[in-house]
Structures are given as structure tokens and as C-alpha cells.
Design an enzyme around this catalytic site. Structure first.
Site, PDB file in Angstrom:
ATOM      1  CB  CYS A 102      -0.935  -0.017   1.202  1.00  0.00           C
ATOM      2  SG  CYS A 102      -2.164  -1.321   1.098  1.00  0.00           S
TER       3      CYS A 102
HETATM    4  N1  LIG Z   1      -2.753  -6.468   0.933  1.00  0.00           N
HETATM    5  C1  LIG Z   1      -3.388  -5.497   1.545  1.00  0.00           C
HETATM    6  O1  LIG Z   1      -3.251  -5.355   2.749  1.00  0.00           O
HETATM    7  C2  LIG Z   1      -4.321  -4.567   0.774  1.00  0.00           C
HETATM    8  C3  LIG Z   1      -5.152  -3.716   1.503  1.00  0.00           C
HETATM    9  C4  LIG Z   1      -6.029  -2.891   0.821  1.00  0.00           C
HETATM   10  C5  LIG Z   1      -6.070  -2.888  -0.571  1.00  0.00           C
HETATM   11  N2  LIG Z   1      -5.224  -3.716  -1.278  1.00  0.00           N
HETATM   12  C6  LIG Z   1      -5.332  -3.678  -2.732  1.00  0.00           C
HETATM   13  O2  LIG Z   1      -6.051  -4.828  -3.165  1.00  0.00           O
HETATM   14  C7  LIG Z   1      -5.554  -5.281  -4.425  1.00  0.00           C
HETATM   15  C8  LIG Z   1      -5.092  -6.720  -4.319  1.00  0.00           C
HETATM   16  O3  LIG Z   1      -4.044  -6.792  -3.360  1.00  0.00           O
HETATM   17  P1  LIG Z   1      -3.579  -8.152  -2.693  1.00  0.00           P
HETATM   18  O4  LIG Z   1      -2.657  -7.764  -1.594  1.00  0.00           O
HETATM   19  O5  LIG Z   1      -4.769  -9.009  -2.386  1.00  0.00           O
HETATM   20  O6  LIG Z   1      -2.739  -8.786  -3.917  1.00  0.00           O
HETATM   21  P2  LIG Z   1      -2.184 -10.297  -4.049  1.00  0.00           P
HETATM   22  O7  LIG Z   1      -1.043 -10.200  -4.980  1.00  0.00           O
HETATM   23  O8  LIG Z   1      -2.027 -10.911  -2.705  1.00  0.00           O
HETATM   24  O9  LIG Z   1      -3.375 -11.075  -4.763  1.00  0.00           O
HETATM   25  C9  LIG Z   1      -3.845 -10.774  -6.039  1.00  0.00           C
HETATM   26  C10 LIG Z   1      -4.197 -12.069  -6.736  1.00  0.00           C
HETATM   27  O10 LIG Z   1      -4.759 -11.736  -7.996  1.00  0.00           O
HETATM   28  C11 LIG Z   1      -4.374 -12.752  -8.918  1.00  0.00           C
HETATM   29  N3  LIG Z   1      -4.591 -12.281 -10.289  1.00  0.00           N
HETATM   30  C12 LIG Z   1      -3.824 -11.461 -11.039  1.00  0.00           C
HETATM   31  N4  LIG Z   1      -4.383 -11.275 -12.257  1.00  0.00           N
HETATM   32  C13 LIG Z   1      -5.534 -11.989 -12.277  1.00  0.00           C
HETATM   33  C14 LIG Z   1      -6.544 -12.192 -13.234  1.00  0.00           C
HETATM   34  N5  LIG Z   1      -6.507 -11.584 -14.417  1.00  0.00           N
HETATM   35  N6  LIG Z   1      -7.566 -13.000 -12.917  1.00  0.00           N
HETATM   36  C15 LIG Z   1      -7.615 -13.615 -11.728  1.00  0.00           C
HETATM   37  N7  LIG Z   1      -6.701 -13.451 -10.760  1.00  0.00           N
HETATM   38  C16 LIG Z   1      -5.669 -12.639 -11.028  1.00  0.00           C
HETATM   39  C17 LIG Z   1      -2.945 -13.029  -8.562  1.00  0.00           C
HETATM   40  O11 LIG Z   1      -2.528 -14.289  -9.056  1.00  0.00           O
HETATM   41  C18 LIG Z   1      -3.008 -12.972  -7.029  1.00  0.00           C
HETATM   42  O12 LIG Z   1      -3.236 -14.256  -6.461  1.00  0.00           O
HETATM   43  C19 LIG Z   1      -4.446  -4.304  -4.801  1.00  0.00           C
HETATM   44  O13 LIG Z   1      -4.990  -3.279  -5.581  1.00  0.00           O
HETATM   45  C20 LIG Z   1      -4.016  -3.727  -3.467  1.00  0.00           C
HETATM   46  O14 LIG Z   1      -3.453  -2.449  -3.587  1.00  0.00           O
HETATM   47  C21 LIG Z   1      -4.365  -4.564  -0.625  1.00  0.00           C
END
Ligand SMILES: NC(=O)c1ccc[n+]([C@@H]2O[C@H](COP(=O)([O-])OP(=O)(O)OC[C@H]3O[C@@H](n4cnc5c(N)ncnc54)[C@H](O)[C@@H]3O)[C@@H](O)[C@H]2O)c1
Length: 424
Positions: free
Chosen positions: A266
Site C-alpha cells: 500500500c
Molecule cells: N494487501 C493489503 O493489505 C491490501 C489492503 C487494501 C487494498 N489492497 C489492494 O487490493 C488489491 C489486491 O491486493 P492483494 O494484496 O490481495 O494482492 P495479491 O497479490 O495478494 O493477490 C492478487 C491475486 O490476484 C491474482 N490475479 C492477477 N491477475 C488476475 C486475473 N486476471 N484474474 C484472476 N486473478 C488474477 C494473482 O494471481 C493474485 O493471487 C491491490 O490493488 C491492493 O493495492 C491490498
């Protein structure tokens, strides 16, 4: 099963830190959930009941699988027939610019299965305008349906705080939005079945900005105390005491503490989405974000500099010194090492010729440079180290022992007491 969720089919696109907890909660309240991800190895682990997200235990995942209401898959055909689809895919930066390719690809995938009356919600963090300008167009082009008229579309930012015991997915208020009144009703109706409280805003742009405001606020305030800590050190003032004292003010002050820099998915990334959008739309720089990036990016180098000076006082060079790093994750009690400043500190020290050893019971081996020797925290390790640096204050660390035995301890978290301890 909850009446409102009966027969309703939910697809969560992306099974990561955000998508998996959402999928688990949706199963818990009675939805039929497909956790769709393109990562074969992640899906295999989920199907085998093995969780890689710390806030979700293997037991919780196995229970969800046992209900028969949760399927983890890479097969996009299982998306067919969804009532609600939530996109939770990565939004990284590529050469300083937002990379929305994951959102684009997910939207294209969903478009081919979109039916009249269905709802699509974006949760990935992104700049204001993404839902209405990008996602809506891809969904419309791919489905031949009209956003608003034929299907509902909205944005709801995720506020998940990994490892937080007090605030979780259910009791943290969720901001919701829709591209029109009916979309908002559909989006809010969905989250009302999952969380205690939803908060609606006028349009997806305000919801997108809300998330960036929250993270930019933290990023800027952390940079402020980091810069203050560096100046206070040079002036011979204890910044930590000043922060404690200021925190006794019952209004108008919120404490932030210095550290080795920011990490995770983030803070190093989200504010730059906002500054990029501001620059593109107005031609002007978002100076607070740029300054905060500068200060926070410098912190790992500052930690190394402080260590060099401390070793120098002991008539030692970094080159050849045995340095024990405590914590590699960017955040305490988590195994998330993405963008972790501790990794930068370790790389810099290796570059200077130090023998770097690191303790982190949470971070898995494959995420760490092979040249960093992974060890367990023991009296022997601390005794033999020329210097110990606390970077991430995991609760499992015996910091009393470190303070007692360390010959030279640099503490970036103000957690260790002892005659040989100095704070950044
Ligand atoms: N991790 C946090 O604490 C957090 C908190 C708030 C917001 N976010 C936001 O949420 C979003 C996701 O973050 P995250 O930490 O869960 O990421 P992550 O990398 O843990 O998970 C994302 C998943 O999406 C999958 N993916 C990618 N392309 C894809 C597609 N076309 N179809 C299906 N699956 C696909 C990846 O393989 C991965 O498993 C980001 O925008 C991030 O900024 C994250």
C-alpha cells in the site's frame, strides 16, 4: 443460510490478501463462492486446504471447502452465472506509472460472462476514475450490455489490516459506491450482508479517492516523523519522548513513529497512483506525495548510515562485520516482505561486505536473497554479532535478551532497553 444470500453466486477474482478473506466471509454468510485466480500454484494450495494468507487459518479454509460452497479455480468457465463479481487483483507501479493490466484482464474475463442484473465491484486500490472510465468500458464492450441500465457497477475500497486483532473485515466500516442509484443499492446490499457497517459516497471516484486519502495520510505522516527523527538525532534530542509527550494532547494530534521506511503493497505504491492522476489531469505535481516518497525511500540508507557510524565508534568497519538483522517483513507479526525496507537494509549491508544474518520466523525462504543467512534468534547469535539491528518488532522476539547480550544494538522500533542500545 441467510435469506438474502440464498442461491446467490459470488465470484471473487484474485485470491490474495484481499480476495481470500472476502471469499471466506461470503461463504460464511451463505453465498456460493468461486475464488478465481490465474495462479495455478495458489489455487492448488487453496483446493488442498492450505492457506497462504495469514489472517485466514487452514481450518477456516478447510471448513469453507467442506460446506461445498467454495471452489478455488483457474477455470474461467466456473465464472458463468455470477450474481456478484468482485475484482481484487494487484495494482502495481511500472516505471512509476499505474499498471492497470490486471484490472483490464479481469474485466475482460468477467465481461464474457456478464448477464443482465448482475453486479460487478472493483476493490483493487486505484486512481479516481478507473471504475467509470476503464472498467465500465471493458465490461460494456465485452458483453454488449450497458453499465447502469443492464448491469450494476461500483467500487468499494478494501481496508484490511493484516495481523490486526481488533479491526477485521467484519467490524471495519466499508465504504461503498455505485455508478448510479441502482448500482449503489446493489453494491451496498451485498456488503451489508458481509460487514457490520457500510458507508456510502456519491460515486466511485469519491470511493477511490477515499482509499488513496487514507494511505497518503499515513505515508505523509510517517515521512514527517522520519524526517523529524533524523534532525532530532543530529540536534541531540530524543524524538520518541517528544512523540510520547505530544500524544498526551487529547485532541488535534495522532502519533506516528519513525522506522526503517515503509513497505507492503500500500504505502510505497498507492500515493503514487494519486500523484500520477493529479499530474496527468492537471499537469501539476502532488508535492506532499513526492516529498514523502523521498523521505521514506531514504530511511533504509539512513539505518545503514547510523550502523556504519555506530560500528565506527567501536573501531569496526561494516566490511567483514557480522550483522544480525531482526525482522525482514515490512510489518510486525506478518510474513509479508513485499517492498520491505528491511530487505533494502540487508542488500545494502551485503553490498558493503557485511556478513548478514537475519531472523524472521514469518517470512518464507523463497522471498529472501540467498546470501542472507537465515538463523533463529538465540543468545549465541546475539553474542557473536558485531551489531544487531531491530527492523521489524515481531512479538515472538525475546528483546529483553537482545538488550542484555547485544554488544551494539540499533533499534529502529524503540522496543529494546539496554546500555548498548541506540534508537534511530
Ligand atoms: N494487501 C493489503 O493489505 C491490501 C489492503 C487494501 C487494498 N489492497 C489492494 O487490493 C488489491 C489486491 O491486493 P492483494 O494484496 O490481495 O494482492 P495479491 O497479490 O495478494 O493477490 C492478487 C491475486 O490476484 C491474482 N490475479 C492477477 N491477475 C488476475 C486475473 N486476471 N484474474 C484472476 N486473478 C488474477 C494473482 O494471481 C493474485 O493471487 C491491490 O490493488 C491492493 O493495492 C491490498
Amino acid at each position: 443460510m441467510n435469506e438474502r444470500t440464498k442461491q446467490r453466486r459470488v465470484v471473487v477474482v484474485g485470491q490474495g490478501y484481499v480476495g481470500l478473506p472476502l471469499a471466506m466471509r461470503a461463504v460464511e454468510v451463505g453465498y456460493d463462492v468461486v475464488g478465481y485466480d490465474v495462479d495455478e500454484s495458489r489455487v492448488k494450495r487453496l483446493a488442498a486446504g492450505e492457506s497462504y494468507v495469514e489472517d485466514i487459518s487452514a481450518t477456516q479454509l478447510q471448513e469453507a471447502l467442506a460446506t461445498g460452497q467454495f471452489t478455488a479455480t483457474t477455470d474461467d468457465q466456473l465464472i458463468e452465472g455470477f450474481d456478484v463479481a468482485v475484482i481484487t487483483v494487484p495494482t502495481p507501479l511500472r516505471e512509476g506509472a499505474p499498471d492497470l493490466s490486471y484490472i483490464e484482464e479481469s474485466s475482460r474475463t468477467l465481461a464474457s460472462f456478464l448477464r443482465p442484473g448482475a453486479t460487478v465491484i472493483l476493490e483493487s486500490t486505484t486512481y479516481p476514475g478507473t471504475t467509470e472510465e476503464l472498467v465500465a468500458k471493458i465490461l460494456e464492450d465485452g458483453s454488449g450490455l450497458a453499465a447502469g441500465t443492464d448491469f450494476h457497477l461500483g467500487y468499494s475500497p478494501e481496508r484490511i489490516d493484516p495481523g490486526n486483532q481488533q479491526w477485521n473485515f467484519v467490524n471495519t466500516p466499508k465504504v461503498v459506491s455505485g455508478i448510479d442509484v441502482r448500482s449503489l443499492a446493489a453494491v451496498q446490499g451485498f456488503y451489508d450482508t458481509l460487514v457490520d457497517k457500510t458507508v456510502s459516497v456519491a460515486s466511485p471516484k469519491e470511493a477511490e479517492l477515499t482509499k488513496l486519502l487514507e494511505n497518503t495520510f499515513r505515508h505523509v505522516n510517517i515521512a514527517l516523523v522520519n524526517e523529524l527523527a533524523m534532525f532530532a538525532h543530529e540536534l541531540g534530542i530524543d524524538v520518541w519522548q517528544a512523540i510520547d509527550a505530544a500524544s498526551t494532547k487529547p485532541f488535534g494530534f495522532m502519533p506516528f513513529t519513525p522506522g526503517p521506511g515503509v513497505g507492503g503493497h500500500c504505502l510505497p505504491i498507492d500515493p503514487s497512483y494519486l500523484s500520477w492522476r493529479v499530474k496527468r489531469s492537471t499537469g501539476r505535481s502532488f508535492r506532499f506525495v513526492e516529498l514523502a516518497n523521498d523521505v521514506n525511500d531514504h530511511m533504509p540508507d539512513y539505518v545503514v548510515q547510523r550502523l556504519v557510524r555506530a560500528l565506527n565508534r567501536h573501531k569496526k568497519a561494516v566490511n567483514g562485520s557480522r550483522i544480525l538483522l531482526l525482522g525482514l517483513a515490512y510489518k510486525k507479526n506478518t510474513g509479508d516482505a513485499r517492498e520491505s525496507p528491511a530487505m533494502v537494509v540487508a542488500e545494502r549491508l551485503l553490498g558493503l561486505g557485511a556478513e548478514v544474518r537475519a531472523v524472521d520466523p514469518h517470512v518464507v525462504e523463497s522471498h529472501v536473497n540467498q546470501r542472507i543467512m537465515r538463523v533463529e534468534l538465540s543468545t549465541d547469535e546475539v553474542d557473536k554479532a558485531d551489531a544487531v539491528v531491530l527492523l521489524t518488532d515481531h512479538d515472538t522476539f525475546d528483546l529483553g535478551m537482545v538488550g542484555e547480550h547485544g554488544r551494539l544494538v540499533l533499534d529502529a522500533r524503540r522496543r529494546i532497553k539496554g546500555a548498548n542500545v541506540e534508537m534511530i
